[in-house]
Design a protein around this motif. Structure first.
Motif, PDB file in Angstrom:
ATOM      1  N   ASP A 188       6.075   8.878   9.966  1.00 23.31           N
ATOM      2  CA  ASP A 188       6.721   9.881  10.823  1.00 23.31           C
ATOM      3  C   ASP A 188       5.726  10.615  11.715  1.00 23.31           C
ATOM      4  O   ASP A 188       6.028  10.918  12.873  1.00 23.31           O
ATOM      5  N   ARG A 189       4.534  10.898  11.210  1.00 23.56           N
ATOM      6  CA  ARG A 189       3.596  11.723  11.966  1.00 23.56           C
ATOM      7  C   ARG A 189       2.574  10.921  12.753  1.00 23.56           C
ATOM      8  O   ARG A 189       2.125  11.344  13.821  1.00 23.56           O
ATOM      9  N   LEU A 190       2.183   9.738  12.224  1.00 26.25           N
ATOM     10  CA  LEU A 190       1.168   8.934  12.913  1.00 26.25           C
ATOM     11  C   LEU A 190       1.764   7.752  13.662  1.00 26.25           C
ATOM     12  O   LEU A 190       1.073   7.121  14.466  1.00 26.25           O
ATOM     13  N   GLY A 191       3.017   7.422  13.384  1.00 27.42           N
ATOM     14  CA  GLY A 191       3.651   6.303  14.065  1.00 27.42           C
ATOM     15  C   GLY A 191       3.255   4.938  13.547  1.00 27.42           C
ATOM     16  O   GLY A 191       3.547   3.919  14.186  1.00 27.42           O
ATOM     17  N   TYR A 192       2.584   4.882  12.386  1.00 27.35           N
ATOM     18  CA  TYR A 192       2.196   3.594  11.817  1.00 27.35           C
ATOM     19  C   TYR A 192       3.440   2.816  11.393  1.00 27.35           C
ATOM     20  O   TYR A 192       4.464   3.398  11.024  1.00 27.35           O
ATOM     21  N   HIS A 193       3.309   1.503  11.431  1.00 26.45           N
ATOM     22  CA  HIS A 193       4.438   0.629  11.076  1.00 26.45           C
ATOM     23  C   HIS A 193       4.402   0.348   9.574  1.00 26.45           C
ATOM     24  O   HIS A 193       3.390  -0.158   9.070  1.00 26.45           O
ATOM     25  N   PRO A 194       5.466   0.662   8.848  1.00 32.06           N
ATOM     26  CA  PRO A 194       5.468   0.443   7.395  1.00 32.06           C
ATOM     27  C   PRO A 194       5.794  -1.009   7.071  1.00 32.06           C
ATOM     28  O   PRO A 194       6.749  -1.575   7.603  1.00 32.06           O
ATOM     29  N   VAL A 195       5.005  -1.615   6.196  1.00 30.83           N
ATOM     30  CA  VAL A 195       5.271  -2.997   5.798  1.00 30.83           C
ATOM     31  C   VAL A 195       5.632  -3.083   4.316  1.00 30.83           C
ATOM     32  O   VAL A 195       5.574  -4.148   3.715  1.00 30.83           O
ATOM     33  N   SER A 196       6.020  -1.937   3.730  1.00 33.32           N
ATOM     34  CA  SER A 196       6.517  -1.931   2.351  1.00 33.32           C
ATOM     35  C   SER A 196       7.698  -0.975   2.249  1.00 33.32           C
ATOM     36  O   SER A 196       8.100  -0.343   3.224  1.00 33.32           O
ATOM     37  N   ASN A 197       8.234  -0.858   1.067  1.00 33.64           N
ATOM     38  CA  ASN A 197       9.515  -0.183   0.847  1.00 33.64           C
ATOM     39  C   ASN A 197       9.451   1.328   1.014  1.00 33.64           C
ATOM     40  O   ASN A 197       8.449   1.961   0.689  1.00 33.64           O
ATOM     41  N   GLN A 198      10.571   1.906   1.502  1.00 29.90           N
ATOM     42  CA  GLN A 198      10.677   3.357   1.646  1.00 29.90           C
ATOM     43  C   GLN A 198      11.982   3.909   1.063  1.00 29.90           C
ATOM     44  O   GLN A 198      12.262   5.089   1.207  1.00 29.90           O
ATOM     45  N   THR A 199      12.780   3.068   0.403  1.00 32.76           N
ATOM     46  CA  THR A 199      14.139   3.460   0.049  1.00 32.76           C
ATOM     47  C   THR A 199      14.360   3.522  -1.461  1.00 32.76           C
ATOM     48  O   THR A 199      13.559   3.010  -2.237  1.00 32.76           O
ATOM     49  N   VAL A 200      15.474   4.110  -1.876  1.00 38.04           N
ATOM     50  CA  VAL A 200      15.741   4.396  -3.291  1.00 38.04           C
ATOM     51  C   VAL A 200      15.846   3.116  -4.115  1.00 38.04           C
ATOM     52  O   VAL A 200      15.268   3.023  -5.201  1.00 38.04           O
ATOM     53  N   THR A 201      16.621   2.138  -3.661  1.00 36.09           N
ATOM     54  CA  THR A 201      16.516   0.778  -4.173  1.00 36.09           C
ATOM     55  C   THR A 201      15.830  -0.035  -3.084  1.00 36.09           C
ATOM     56  O   THR A 201      15.774   0.381  -1.939  1.00 36.09           O
ATOM     57  N   HIS A 202      15.287  -1.180  -3.442  1.00 34.91           N
ATOM     58  CA  HIS A 202      14.376  -1.850  -2.522  1.00 34.91           C
ATOM     59  C   HIS A 202      15.083  -2.456  -1.318  1.00 34.91           C
ATOM     60  O   HIS A 202      16.074  -3.168  -1.442  1.00 34.91           O
ATOM     61  N   THR A 203      14.549  -2.153  -0.145  1.00 34.53           N
ATOM     62  CA  THR A 203      14.936  -2.859   1.079  1.00 34.53           C
ATOM     63  C   THR A 203      13.715  -3.472   1.738  1.00 34.53           C
ATOM     64  O   THR A 203      13.751  -4.600   2.213  1.00 34.53           O
ATOM     65  N   GLY A 204      12.603  -2.735   1.756  1.00 38.30           N
ATOM     66  CA  GLY A 204      11.390  -3.258   2.377  1.00 38.30           C
ATOM     67  C   GLY A 204      11.566  -3.488   3.861  1.00 38.30           C
ATOM     68  O   GLY A 204      12.437  -2.921   4.510  1.00 38.30           O
ATOM     69  N   HIS A 205      10.723  -4.343   4.415  1.00 33.89           N
ATOM     70  CA  HIS A 205      10.767  -4.636   5.848  1.00 33.89           C
ATOM     71  C   HIS A 205      11.837  -5.696   6.101  1.00 33.89           C
ATOM     72  O   HIS A 205      11.869  -6.719   5.414  1.00 33.89           O
ATOM     73  N   PRO A 206      12.712  -5.489   7.083  1.00 38.60           N
ATOM     74  CA  PRO A 206      13.779  -6.473   7.300  1.00 38.60           C
ATOM     75  C   PRO A 206      13.286  -7.855   7.696  1.00 38.60           C
ATOM     76  O   PRO A 206      13.976  -8.851   7.484  1.00 38.60           O
ATOM     77  N   PHE A 207      12.079  -7.940   8.279  1.00 35.63           N
ATOM     78  CA  PHE A 207      11.553  -9.235   8.691  1.00 35.63           C
ATOM     79  C   PHE A 207      10.764  -9.934   7.573  1.00 35.63           C
ATOM     80  O   PHE A 207      10.480 -11.123   7.667  1.00 35.63           O
ATOM     81  N   GLY A 208      10.370  -9.200   6.529  1.00 32.85           N
ATOM     82  CA  GLY A 208       9.460  -9.738   5.529  1.00 32.85           C
ATOM     83  C   GLY A 208       9.903 -11.036   4.872  1.00 32.85           C
ATOM     84  O   GLY A 208       9.144 -12.020   4.846  1.00 32.85           O
ATOM     85  N   PRO A 209      11.123 -11.103   4.312  1.00 33.21           N
ATOM     86  CA  PRO A 209      11.545 -12.330   3.635  1.00 33.21           C
ATOM     87  C   PRO A 209      11.616 -13.548   4.546  1.00 33.21           C
ATOM     88  O   PRO A 209      11.631 -14.685   4.065  1.00 33.21           O
ATOM     89  N   GLU A 210      11.663 -13.320   5.862  1.00 33.03           N
ATOM     90  CA  GLU A 210      11.706 -14.454   6.780  1.00 33.03           C
ATOM     91  C   GLU A 210      10.453 -15.318   6.633  1.00 33.03           C
ATOM     92  O   GLU A 210      10.519 -16.541   6.768  1.00 33.03           O
ATOM     93  N   GLY A 211       9.323 -14.693   6.357  1.00 34.85           N
ATOM     94  CA  GLY A 211       8.106 -15.469   6.136  1.00 34.85           C
ATOM     95  C   GLY A 211       8.204 -16.355   4.906  1.00 34.85           C
ATOM     96  O   GLY A 211       7.659 -17.465   4.875  1.00 34.85           O
ATOM     97  N   TYR A 212       8.920 -15.880   3.894  1.00 33.03           N
ATOM     98  CA  TYR A 212       9.059 -16.655   2.655  1.00 33.03           C
ATOM     99  C   TYR A 212       9.992 -17.843   2.812  1.00 33.03           C
ATOM    100  O   TYR A 212       9.951 -18.774   2.000  1.00 33.03           O
ATOM    101  N   LYS A 213      10.854 -17.834   3.819  1.00 30.60           N
ATOM    102  CA  LYS A 213      11.721 -18.988   4.054  1.00 30.60           C
ATOM    103  C   LYS A 213      10.912 -20.262   4.218  1.00 30.60           C
ATOM    104  O   LYS A 213      11.380 -21.356   3.882  1.00 30.60           O
TER     105      LYS A 213
END
Length: 392
Positions: A188-213
């Protein structure tokens, strides 16, 4: 054969009719379908009608950009991720993901998520991770010329912390419960892009699992068929879901007539996906007991794993540390040294004790040097060695 991305948009896994533009990636789950108790991940939708089926006539190899039409836009340089070996082992196949550039499966995810950071114009990336994910994110950020902040738990292995620091990331060991509030503040303050989870149950990055395909694509080519079952070490289940999605795409494209049954293999000390599947919940949070399998011994599950196991006709399997230790030992004696979590797939297959009508794949995720305590104990020195000593 690689070409431009055919990714179109994001959609909610809580309600697939709820859709969003492809950018910006919604890194805090679906804002419309999530609740205070359950956060639903986003999925990426593609224009499958435009996929050239010749894409699957190539040989699997390093650099997942070979599959770029079926990935989000790749803006980050490769480190040579993908193309890992498939090794026959006691009647099953082991997909050895420890052969990736930072010695874990996470490299496939971070090639995609760091690309999203670049495409979004972020000044850096931030990740909360005590192991593989942090090291991989730091490596791909370094390759792309982006600064990285890694928030590690105080209990993470010292060797892994040194590993992450080697890539020039700023690494901070903090209490586990402090990692996610700090991560959100960095975002929120530095504008960095998060590449791990931020939510109560896991959602993570929406693009992440695409690499595992891309693991599914490789398995399809390496085996010449769809496996009957895939056993995957499971923490947040991004890997499990990504492999399942890859096979569903092969079916959608008319290249495969089926998908494998997916088996989540979780540490018995936790097992949130096993709980969710047993109770019919979309996701679950459980209390975590003691385990040395730090890579998968978590209490927070997500909806992705529930979908993959349920819709493939698979099952959730929980394995003990001792079962993983035996599987790890047997893999090492055949030339594949895995961390304890990385042996959970083989341990899960053995625990289930079931035969299948077709090939079975156990995914092995990460190199053994990342385990807790590795390198801490000195080994004895033979003062006056003789041949008899060597033969004993």
């Amino acid at each position: 054969m690689n070409g431009p991305s055919l990714a179109l948009r994001q959609r909610s896994l809580g309600d697939p009719s709820t859709e969003f533009p492809l950018f910006p990636p919604l890194t805090r789950g679906c804002p419309k379908t999530s609740t205070d108790e359950i956060a639903y991940p986003l999925d990426v939708v593609y224009d499958y009608g435009r996929v050239d089926q010749g894409l699957f006539e190539q040989e699997p190899g390093a650099d997942i950009a070979r599959w770029s039409p079926l990935l989000p836009p790749l803006a980050a340089p490769t480190l040579g991720e993908g193309g890992t070996p498939l090794v026959e082992f006691d009647g099953v196949y082991v997909k050895d993901e420890s052969q990736n550039p930072t010695w874990s499966h996470k490299d496939r995810l971070n090639r995609v998520t760091v690309s999203a950071a670049i495409a979004s114009g972020a000044p850096g990336v931030v990740v909360a991770s005590s192991g593989n994910h942090g090291a991989s994110a730091a490596a791909y950020a370094a390759r792309a010329g982006l600064p990285a902040i890694v928030l590690s738990s105080a209990q993470s292995p010292p060797a892994v912390q040194d590993f992450v620091r080697a890539y020039g990331a700023k690494v901070f060991s903090v209490p586990t419960e402090a990692r996610w509030p700090l991560l959100r503040e960095v975002v929120d303050r530095l504008g960095y892009h998060p590449v791990s989870n931020q939510t109560v149950t896991h959602t993570g990055h929406p693009f992440g699992p695409e690499g595992y395909k891309t693991i599914a694509y490789e398995l399809f080519l390496q085996l010449g068929t769809v496996p009957a079952a895939v056993f995957s070490p499971t923490g947040y289940a991004e890997l499990l879901y990504g492999i399942w999605k890859g096979f569903t795409e092969l079916r959608t494209l008319g290249l495969a007539g089926s998908v494998p049954r997916m088996f989540s293999c979780e540490a018995a000390a936790g097992g949130p996906h096993a709980r969710a599947l047993a109770t019919g919940a979309p996701a679950a949070i459980v209390t975590v007991g003691a385990s040395d399998a730090h890579g998968i011994a978590g209490g927070v599950g997500g909806h992705r794993g529930v979908l993959a196991v349920r819709d493939s006709g698979g099952e959730a399997v929980v394995v003990t540390d001792d079962e993983m230790r035996l599987a790890r030992q047997d893999l090492a004696l055949r030339g594949m040294w895995q961390e304890l979590s990385g042996a959970a797939g083989l341990a899960g297959y053995r625990r289930l004790g079931r035969s299948f009508d077709g090939p079975v794949v156990c995914v092995a995720t990460s190199a053994g040097f990342k385990d807790v305590g590795v390198g801490a104990e000195p080994h004895p020195v033979l003062a006056n060695p003789t041949l008899d000593d060597l033969m004993s």
